[in-house]
Design an enzyme around this catalytic site. Structure first.
Site, PDB file in Angstrom:
ATOM      1  CG  ASP A   1      45.260  34.429  51.547  1.00 14.67           C
ATOM      2  OD1 ASP A   1      46.015  35.378  51.327  1.00 14.67           O
ATOM      3  OD2 ASP A   1      45.502  33.287  51.144  1.00 14.67           O
TER       4      ASP A   1
ATOM      5  CE1 TYR B   1      46.747  29.274  44.095  1.00 13.43           C
ATOM      6  CE2 TYR B   1      48.558  30.394  45.199  1.00 13.43           C
ATOM      7  CZ  TYR B   1      48.054  29.278  44.573  1.00 13.43           C
ATOM      8  OH  TYR B   1      48.840  28.171  44.417  1.00 13.43           O
TER       9      TYR B   1
END
Lengths: 670, 670
Positions: free
Chosen positions: B320, B404
């Site tokens: 990420d 998320y």
């Protein structure tokens, strides 16, 4: 009417005292504890079912209201004998009486501590040992009474206490000067029955290279020690001035409700708070939104073994709940000090030596706190963020055990989770070390002050009631799978293996396979996932007891040797380290014995115990009062609900939050 | 004058853009990132020494002010080529230029995501695949763009993106209906250079017993799915009404001071806050009370590998920070939502596709919070209790990565500790599963919705500067010692073994021996204990990467395979998973490569990396938005100070705390 889980009132306690006295005519009774003997589970479960069904009436049969009374009977031979009686405080009858075997010792009382101090001061033996040292003018001797720890095998099992000795600088006139910074290498030992000082042990004060018993001290025993104060008025530079107030305000009051003295309702949670002199605050009959989760939750025991091999330091091993009682040692909490916001205090009742009930005010506090963001999601397509805060309800009590304090909290959250937290703080237990020496058994934290290496090992007892009393324990592990064409062609698979525990057992944390413990109701499946409804926790992979398994330290603390224990419920089987820990030589009727019964634990009334701890090799920063060392056991729903139970927490903006203004941020860009 | 650690201003960013454009005449430039190329450490250390000595003048030599520019150059062949340039924004000169090898891919940009969505919607291939399904009236297709993950070995290394597909119920007219509850088994793949949809993968929707690639879906693909909303106005029963406000008020303002845009001072701490598009908020030049502690602290990387072996799910592995940039994805934070009290926000600057600087407002928030009791001791002899609260200073940023979110916080406390916290929340990434089936690869969290098992593995990079740049790393372990007459007669001894790490290495958490990592200055001894001054942490014993070491997932994420890495500092070596993670086939120039250099790391400029994570086998309670899952790395002083640095925190009673009144506690006894 009094709820079956309400703590014994002062009136009830005094009734029990009277019945005990009447049962032992012609003797002197030294009371240790009188507290609620919780009703047999079978009877209480029946009552609670009626209560939860809303069908309680004045004529509903109630479990008996009983007091467990622990006391010494002193007859004509003047030798105290340890008895236990159970007294029905409604019918005013003694319903059970046991003379406890002499191999066990009743928990200590503060009056025994007072006797130890008095006898030391009047002991020629102690005074003669003390005369080996020259204390500076204005210093006085302080005796810190301690349990004796585990007996050596050669010793007769009489009731002993030991005193750790320090010197206190009285010159400032302040009664709170920190005597722990002046340790004296003297350990007087008292026979509690004869109240005589039978021996003064002389621990070594050496360092690396010195022998285990080598006497190397100087007469000027604290000449190399320094003041290390913590009360604000004694700090050389006072307290810092640059900390601005941070206030928690709840203008509409708290979100919780406390009724019937012990019943707490908050955010769909409903449970009872109780208190007893041994475990302190305990949590009972926990429900969430009309469904039961837990029958009972408590910190069961803790042990603090010290690792200095020089005798008699091997006897430094406290069982802080079993030896003196975590509840007995609970602090009287103060508004605005021990928590912020709107606070509800619960009083407790403890027992005096004559058996009279004494109110312990503010023994437990209850309040809400904010724990940051609870959940958040931003839709990047629309820019819409929904963010909620996580509010917690905290039930807290704090115990002081001579030098140390522990802050225990049960925290309930809006996502269906329960966290048991322990914070270790207070003052290190320290011993004298010769000037200029270092030790392999600990760290020098102040001039002449050696803080010995030790462990703090806790055990939390969970009696789950996941949608009912009969539960199973499942162990869920995540295992790697070797790459293979058939089931794992790209190597990314890991396999989740779930097994039900059939027979009472112990096991250890295993982070390599993410070992997770689930307490489930095998008869109730989650309608969405099809899994049995449950609550889970990951046992913390903390170091277990380090003492050799043949040592007295280890034999006394079997609970401290595995992270998880699974047993079948038995009434009164509450204490991981056994019922009688004071001066025990081994753990008797503790959790290890309960496991050894080999009960079937599947789909039945199962109990789960979780052990965790800190290996505390002291830092200089832990002196003179150590910053909190925090440990948390988090118990979370696992397919108990059909969605995140906090999904309906409002995401409204807190209107009282403010932007900083320019006074604190020059050139601020906001 | 601009501090060398200040983020690039919009003006500086635009200068860099102009220089890059001028350097590539006759081409189209697609910008990805322009951000501060932090000064070489040697130069910055020299500058900081002058700054800390209070000797800065307008003529003090300053490290160069440079921009790192990452961009694609699109020439006549229309094939983008990935370049990096470093531009001195003061002298307006390009000082370095690299054409990055084709084996690497630049991080993704949101405009590429927009292209993917557009091309899918216009792709006959995709429309034809979609036609296999019948969506109910009012549902529209949503494409969630994702990095392609690791390449299969047979694939050509072109730049790909994949789309995860869902259907959104538009009937309410609310743009934030939760499409994740309607997953479609279609994964279109786009070649980013040709912008063509080259393939539509058809993942299986089966359950236990179905084959890895078996197609078992029904045409009515979401007929068994159900709404699962989280925006408050769509909740069937609205939000709960019984949560009363809890306000944090700081009537005298905060205790911190922010000057020079990035310099934070609070409770003897002094450090700089910066921000970059990759790591988000970073912490620099941390001092406590005139002594340096840390040169740089940041979350370096994270990876989220999924464990469903059915192709193409093995390609679900996000990095990420490296793939898209933790900073690029940072939320614009809102007053009263993301933290309480008095808040200072920091803006950041990110880069648009044309290279122009764009302000990202409120990317970081700074505030104080109360974290319960800080230390307490009660003198049972006098009844005097001294209790202080633990105030923390929090630097927080929140990133959204499609479904998320992660909330990252650096927390400084009054006892000299620093905690790096990560909270995982947001929406599970889910796939379609046939009605009535269960899966061994995950959990059914809503009708037709399978949440696959996965891991979140983080790596924090610490560049310590404990009383100076040259430090050593010591490993301290507590080992049991068998009972023996000479050294351990009573079996209670354990031995603390300390070893200095000589050569760059990795190691794992080992709670059985309480493995603790200390970053120390070997030349400066604590005057009290005689130990080298240091900071320590206990690496968390969390599960490491489970994927087979031969898998692409594992080869790409070597940093996720050990808990601790010790390397020698090199400028620009900041990223645990390597500089280029997007679609990587293995970790290149990541922390594992840095270790392989085998540098000597004793008494030099050492860097320590700590990996920890969550194995996330989803619960039904994680749906539709998961409650935060909290992980904390706590770095504490270890003989750095001569006493508890929080000993002078005032113990004054908080006067705004209140007792509950009778409205919430009938029969209250207080």
């Amino acid at each position: 009417m009094t709820h079956p889980l309400a703590i014994l009132s002062q009136r009830e306690t005094n009734i029990a005292r009277d019945i005990v006295r009447e049962s032992h005519p012609g003797t002197v009774i030294d009371f240790r504890e009188i507290f609620l003997n919780e009703p047999p589970k079978a009877e209480l479960v029946e009552f609670l079912a009626i209560e939860h069904a809303g069908r309680l009436t004045p004529t509903t049969p109630r479990p008996p209201r009983r007091a467990l009374c622990q006391y010494d009977v002193i007859g004509e031979d003047r030798i105290p004998q340890f008895h236990e009686s159970i007294v029905d405080v409604v019918s005013r009858r003694r319903v059970k009486h046991t003379v406890v075997g002499k191999q066990h010792h009743a928990s200590l009382t503060l009056s025994e501590f007072d006797v130890l101090v008095d006898r030391c001061m009047n002991s020629p033996l102690f005074q003669s040992a003390l005369a080996d040292f020259r204390l500076p003018d204005g210093f006085e001797v302080v005796i810190e009474p301690w349990p004796y720890g585990g007996l050596d095998e050669t010793e007769e099992n009489r009731r002993y206490f030991q005193g750790l000795c320090f010197a206190r600088d009285t010159r400032s006139g302040n009664a709170d000067t920190n005597f722990y910074s002046y340790p004296l290498p003297l350990i007087p030992v008292m026979d509690a029955h004869t109240q005589e000082i039978i021996r003064v042990d002389r621990p070594a004060t050496g360092g690396k290279g010195d022998g285990l018993t080598e006497q190397t001290f100087k007469t000027d025993i604290i000449g190399h020690c320094k003041p290390s104060e913590y009360v604000p008025e004694l700090l050389p530079e006072g307290t810092r001035k640059d900390l601005k107030p941070l206030n928690v305000l709840q203008p509409e009051g708290p979100s919780f409700k406390v009724t019937d003295e012990s019943l707490v309702e908050w955010q769909r949670w409903r449970f009872r708070v109780a208190f007893n002199p041994r475990e302190g605050a305990t949590i009972h009959d926990v429900w969430y939104d009309g469904r039961s989760v837990m029958y009972r939750l408590a910190v069961s025991e803790m042990t603090v073994p010290y690792a200095d091999p020089r005798p008699p330091f091997h006897r430094k091993q406290a069982f802080d709940f079993g030896d003196g009682g975590g509840g007995n040692m609970a602090n009287n909490l103060s508004l605005g000090c021990d928590c912020l916001g709107v606070i509800k205090y619960f009083d407790a009742v403890i027992t005096q030596a004559d058996g009279s009930a004494q109110k312990l005010p503010n023994a437990i506090c209850l309040h809400e706190q904010d724990n940051g963001i609870g959940w958040k999601h931003s839709n990047w397509r629309t820019g819409r963020a929904v963010v909620t805060r996580q509010r917690e309800l905290v039930i807290q009590f704090i115990i002081t055990l001579a030098n140390y304090e522990y802050i225990f909290a049960y925290k309930f959250d809006q996502a269906g989770g329960i966290t048991v937290e322990s914070r270790a703080t207070g003052i290190l237990n320290v011993v004298n070390i010769d000037s200029g020496k270092a030790s392999e058994y600990g760290n020098v934290v102040s001039g002449g002050v050696l803080a010995q290496n030790h462990q703090h090992i806790f055990c939390v007892r969970m009696d789950p009631a996941v949608d009912g009393v009969n539960n199973s324990v499942m162990v869920e592990e995540s295992h790697p799978v070797p790459m293979n064409v058939t089931t794992n062609p790209h190597g990314n698979l890991y396999r989740v293996i779930k097994k039900t525990v059939d027979q009472a057992t112990f096991m250890d944390a295993d982070p390599k396979i993410n070992r997770t413990i689930k307490m489930v109701n095998p008869h109730k499946l989650n309608p969405i996932s099809g899994n049995p409804v449950g609550y889970k926790f990951i046992p913390m992979a903390t170091q277990l007891l380090l003492a050799d398994s043949r040592s007295v330290q280890a034999r006394r603390a079997q609970f401290a040797q595995h992270h998880v224990w699974v047993t079948k419920h038995r009434d009164d089987e509450l204490y991981a380290g056994g019922r009688y820990t004071l001066q025990s030589q081994k753990e008797v009727d503790g959790v290890a014995d309960a496991v050894r019964r080999g009960d079937s634990v599947s789909d039945t009334d199962v109990v789960v115990w979780c052990t965790f701890g800190i290996t505390h090799n002291p830092r200089v920063e832990d002196w003179p009062v150590m910053p909190v060392e925090i440990m948390q056991l988090t118990i979370r729903p696992a397919d108990f609900f059909v969605a995140n139970p906090a999904i309906d927490v409002p995401s409204s903006r807190n209107v009282s939050s403010q932007l900083v203004d320019s006074t604190c941020c020059r050139e601020a860009r906001i």
